[in-house]
Design a protein around this motif. Structure first.
Motif, mmCIF file in Angstrom:
data_model
loop_
_atom_site.group_PDB
_atom_site.id
_atom_site.type_symbol
_atom_site.label_atom_id
_atom_site.label_comp_id
_atom_site.label_asym_id
_atom_site.label_seq_id
_atom_site.Cartn_x
_atom_site.Cartn_y
_atom_site.Cartn_z
ATOM 1 N N TRP A 170 -66.378 -60.132 4.091
ATOM 2 C CA TRP A 170 -67.551 -60.462 3.283
ATOM 3 C C TRP A 170 -68.343 -61.624 3.867
ATOM 4 O O TRP A 170 -67.764 -62.617 4.309
ATOM 5 C CB TRP A 170 -67.131 -60.855 1.868
ATOM 6 N N VAL A 171 -69.665 -61.502 3.843
ATOM 7 C CA VAL A 171 -70.552 -62.595 4.265
ATOM 8 C C VAL A 171 -70.894 -63.414 3.018
ATOM 9 O O VAL A 171 -71.559 -62.925 2.108
ATOM 10 C CB VAL A 171 -71.839 -62.064 4.933
ATOM 11 N N SER A 172 -70.409 -64.653 2.980
ATOM 12 C CA SER A 172 -70.494 -65.455 1.755
ATOM 13 C C SER A 172 -71.650 -66.439 1.750
ATOM 14 O O SER A 172 -72.089 -66.889 0.688
ATOM 15 C CB SER A 172 -69.188 -66.221 1.552
ATOM 16 N N SER A 173 -72.183 -66.798 2.930
ATOM 17 C CA SER A 173 -73.226 -67.824 2.974
ATOM 18 C C SER A 173 -74.080 -67.647 4.229
ATOM 19 O O SER A 173 -73.546 -67.516 5.331
ATOM 20 C CB SER A 173 -72.569 -69.214 2.969
ATOM 21 N N VAL A 174 -75.406 -67.642 4.048
ATOM 22 C CA VAL A 174 -76.341 -67.617 5.186
ATOM 23 C C VAL A 174 -77.385 -68.712 4.970
ATOM 24 O O VAL A 174 -77.830 -68.949 3.845
ATOM 25 C CB VAL A 174 -77.052 -66.251 5.367
ATOM 26 N N ARG A 175 -77.760 -69.401 6.046
ATOM 27 C CA ARG A 175 -78.736 -70.482 5.940
ATOM 28 C C ARG A 175 -79.580 -70.553 7.223
ATOM 29 O O ARG A 175 -79.072 -70.299 8.320
ATOM 30 C CB ARG A 175 -78.036 -71.842 5.728
ATOM 31 N N PHE A 176 -80.843 -70.920 7.065
ATOM 32 C CA PHE A 176 -81.700 -71.277 8.199
ATOM 33 C C PHE A 176 -81.569 -72.776 8.429
ATOM 34 O O PHE A 176 -81.493 -73.545 7.463
ATOM 35 C CB PHE A 176 -83.174 -70.995 7.875
ATOM 36 N N THR A 177 -81.562 -73.199 9.696
ATOM 37 C CA THR A 177 -81.643 -74.649 9.937
ATOM 38 C C THR A 177 -83.092 -75.077 9.681
ATOM 39 O O THR A 177 -84.017 -74.305 9.910
ATOM 40 C CB THR A 177 -81.229 -75.031 11.370
ATOM 41 N N ILE A 185 -79.846 -69.695 12.803
ATOM 42 C CA ILE A 185 -79.348 -69.134 11.547
ATOM 43 C C ILE A 185 -77.844 -69.372 11.543
ATOM 44 O O ILE A 185 -77.173 -69.166 12.567
ATOM 45 C CB ILE A 185 -79.681 -67.632 11.456
ATOM 46 N N VAL A 186 -77.329 -69.854 10.428
ATOM 47 C CA VAL A 186 -75.899 -70.141 10.308
ATOM 48 C C VAL A 186 -75.335 -69.250 9.213
ATOM 49 O O VAL A 186 -75.919 -69.133 8.128
ATOM 50 C CB VAL A 186 -75.646 -71.630 9.969
ATOM 51 N N SER A 187 -74.210 -68.607 9.502
ATOM 52 C CA SER A 187 -73.573 -67.740 8.497
ATOM 53 C C SER A 187 -72.095 -68.060 8.412
ATOM 54 O O SER A 187 -71.498 -68.608 9.339
ATOM 55 C CB SER A 187 -73.779 -66.262 8.851
ATOM 56 N N ALA A 188 -71.502 -67.725 7.277
ATOM 57 C CA ALA A 188 -70.066 -67.927 7.078
ATOM 58 C C ALA A 188 -69.520 -66.772 6.256
ATOM 59 O O ALA A 188 -70.266 -66.115 5.511
ATOM 60 C CB ALA A 188 -69.801 -69.257 6.372
ATOM 61 N N ILE A 194 -67.486 -69.451 10.949
ATOM 62 C CA ILE A 194 -68.906 -69.804 10.857
ATOM 63 C C ILE A 194 -69.560 -69.329 12.154
ATOM 64 O O ILE A 194 -69.009 -69.519 13.241
ATOM 65 C CB ILE A 194 -69.096 -71.326 10.707
ATOM 66 N N LYS A 195 -70.725 -68.713 12.023
ATOM 67 C CA LYS A 195 -71.415 -68.184 13.198
ATOM 68 C C LYS A 195 -72.804 -68.806 13.318
ATOM 69 O O LYS A 195 -73.513 -68.945 12.323
ATOM 70 C CB LYS A 195 -71.533 -66.650 13.113
ATOM 71 N N LEU A 196 -73.149 -69.194 14.555
ATOM 72 C CA LEU A 196 -74.478 -69.719 14.859
ATOM 73 C C LEU A 196 -75.250 -68.639 15.608
ATOM 74 O O LEU A 196 -74.772 -68.111 16.609
ATOM 75 C CB LEU A 196 -74.379 -70.979 15.724
ATOM 76 N N TRP A 197 -76.439 -68.313 15.095
ATOM 77 C CA TRP A 197 -77.266 -67.254 15.674
ATOM 78 C C TRP A 197 -78.602 -67.836 16.131
ATOM 79 O O TRP A 197 -79.171 -68.684 15.458
ATOM 80 C CB TRP A 197 -77.561 -66.163 14.643
ATOM 81 N N GLU A 198 -79.123 -67.324 17.261
ATOM 82 C CA GLU A 198 -80.469 -67.703 17.717
ATOM 83 C C GLU A 198 -81.485 -67.149 16.713
ATOM 84 O O GLU A 198 -81.414 -65.972 16.346
ATOM 85 C CB GLU A 198 -80.758 -67.092 19.102
ATOM 86 N N GLN A 199 -82.441 -67.971 16.290
ATOM 87 C CA GLN A 199 -83.385 -67.500 15.279
ATOM 88 C C GLN A 199 -84.470 -66.605 15.863
ATOM 89 O O GLN A 199 -85.092 -65.829 15.149
ATOM 90 C CB GLN A 199 -84.031 -68.687 14.543
#
Length: 337
Positions: A170-177, A185-188, A194-199
């Motif tokens: 399950w993806v519980s949290s997504v946020r833009f820096t 984009i940061v997801s958990a 925790i994953k860091l994605w290129e925006q």
């Protein structure tokens, strides 16, 4: 006389937070809170398992520059979701709210008109988390279907994050820096990662590994430098985003449900199963630990305290709101000891 003159550092250390009011309006768990910016300092929006979104106009009474009481009545109740609302965020102009629900949809609400402007349909399971980009042009959703989806503001799905590199649970949290330089984009998720994605490209940049249990929440510091994460392993981890390293961790003693950095001080609030904790991150010390007292109908017998599910600071950082499993939103104000 010199002994009476406190340095700025000492004043900061002596600041405390105290309970100054209860906001009663929901009849279900208060799952998420969002506060207005400095221009809309009296705005509070709350989401609940009662399937409603309440808009509150908060009234603060002050004495000698410090908040003594916080009172509020919900002046509007927005309904439309057919299951629990799990998350709410506000647009940067505070005119719109975005909600995610266990009914598998998101809704964009016009707060002034009090109605849904768009429904976002595309997930196959409960939506647990939503986010809006700082420029309000992009929307993110994370779900129990293990996917992260990117949308525009007229409810068109534009991109689904690569499932190979995405979360395995399950993806519980997504946020833009909040930063314009090298935005991420940061997801958990419940895969403890925790994953860091290129925006710009939505490609996976890095995995932050450290939690030993499901992660329920992440929050990004206002300057975009730090990420705090928490979940079922009863610890909060503070990460440096650019360096992609764990700086330190804080023991919470119970499962963490939500986190919020103060907008004006280097403080962090955590909503946990046993109440709300606030740390001063400069000194890594616990400033306050709030466990609401609950009594049976006789007014004397103490019963189990409600758990805290959500936290949000007012735009100026002077009030902390906490949403609880008993349907009450409790308000805490910063004051000098």
């Amino acid at each position: 006389i010199l002994a009476l003159i406190l340095t700025a550092d000492e004043k900061q250390r002596r600041r405390k937070i105290r309970h100054v009011g209860d906001l009663v309006g929901h009849n279900g768990w208060v799952t998420s809170l969002a506060t207005g910016n400095e221009e809309h300092g009296n705005l509070l929006v709350s989401a609940s398992r009662d399937r409603s979104l309440l808009i509150w106009n908060v009234d603060l009474s002050q004495e000698q520059g410090y908040i003594q009481t916080v009172t509020a009545n919900p002046h509007r109740s927005l309904k439309g979701h057919s299951h629990f609302i799990s998350d709410v965020v506000l647009s940067s102009d505070n005119n719109f709210a975005l909600t995610g629900s266990w009914d598998t949809t998101m809704r964009l609400w016009d707060l002034r008109a009090g109605r849904t402007t768009y429904r976002f349909v595309g997930h196959s399971k409960d939506i647990l988390t939503v986010a809006m980009s700082p420029d309000n042009r992009q929307i993110l959703s994370g779900s129990r279907d293990k996917t992260i989806k990117l949308w525009n503001t007229i409810a068109e799905m534009k991109y689904e994050f690569d499932t190979e590199s995405s979360h395995s649970d399950w993806v519980s949290s997504v946020r833009f820096t909040p930063t314009t330089k090298d935005p991420l984009i940061v997801s958990a998720g419940w895969d403890n990662t925790i994953k860091l994605w290129e925006q710009q490209t939505y490609k996976l940049k890095h995995n932050l590994i450290g939690h030993t249990g499901c992660i329920n929440s992440i929050t990004i510091s206002p300057d975009g430098n730090f990420c705090a994460s928490g979940g079922k392993d009863c610890s909060v981890m503070i990460w440096h985003i650019k360096d992609q390293v764990l700086l330190y961790q804080l023991d919470t003693g119970s499962s963490v449900n939500a986190l919020a950095f103060s907008p004006t001080r280097y403080w962090l609030a955590a909503a946990t199963d046993s109440g709300i904790k606030v740390w001063d991150l400069d000194s890594k010390t616990l400033i306050n630990d709030f466990v609401p007292e609950k009594f049976a109908k006789d007014g004397q017998t103490r019963i189990r305290s409600p758990g805290a599910l959500s936290v949000a600071w007012s735009g100026n950082g002077d009030v902390l709101y906490g949403g609880f499993t008993d349907g009450v939103i409790r308000a805490y104000a910063v004051s000098q000891e």
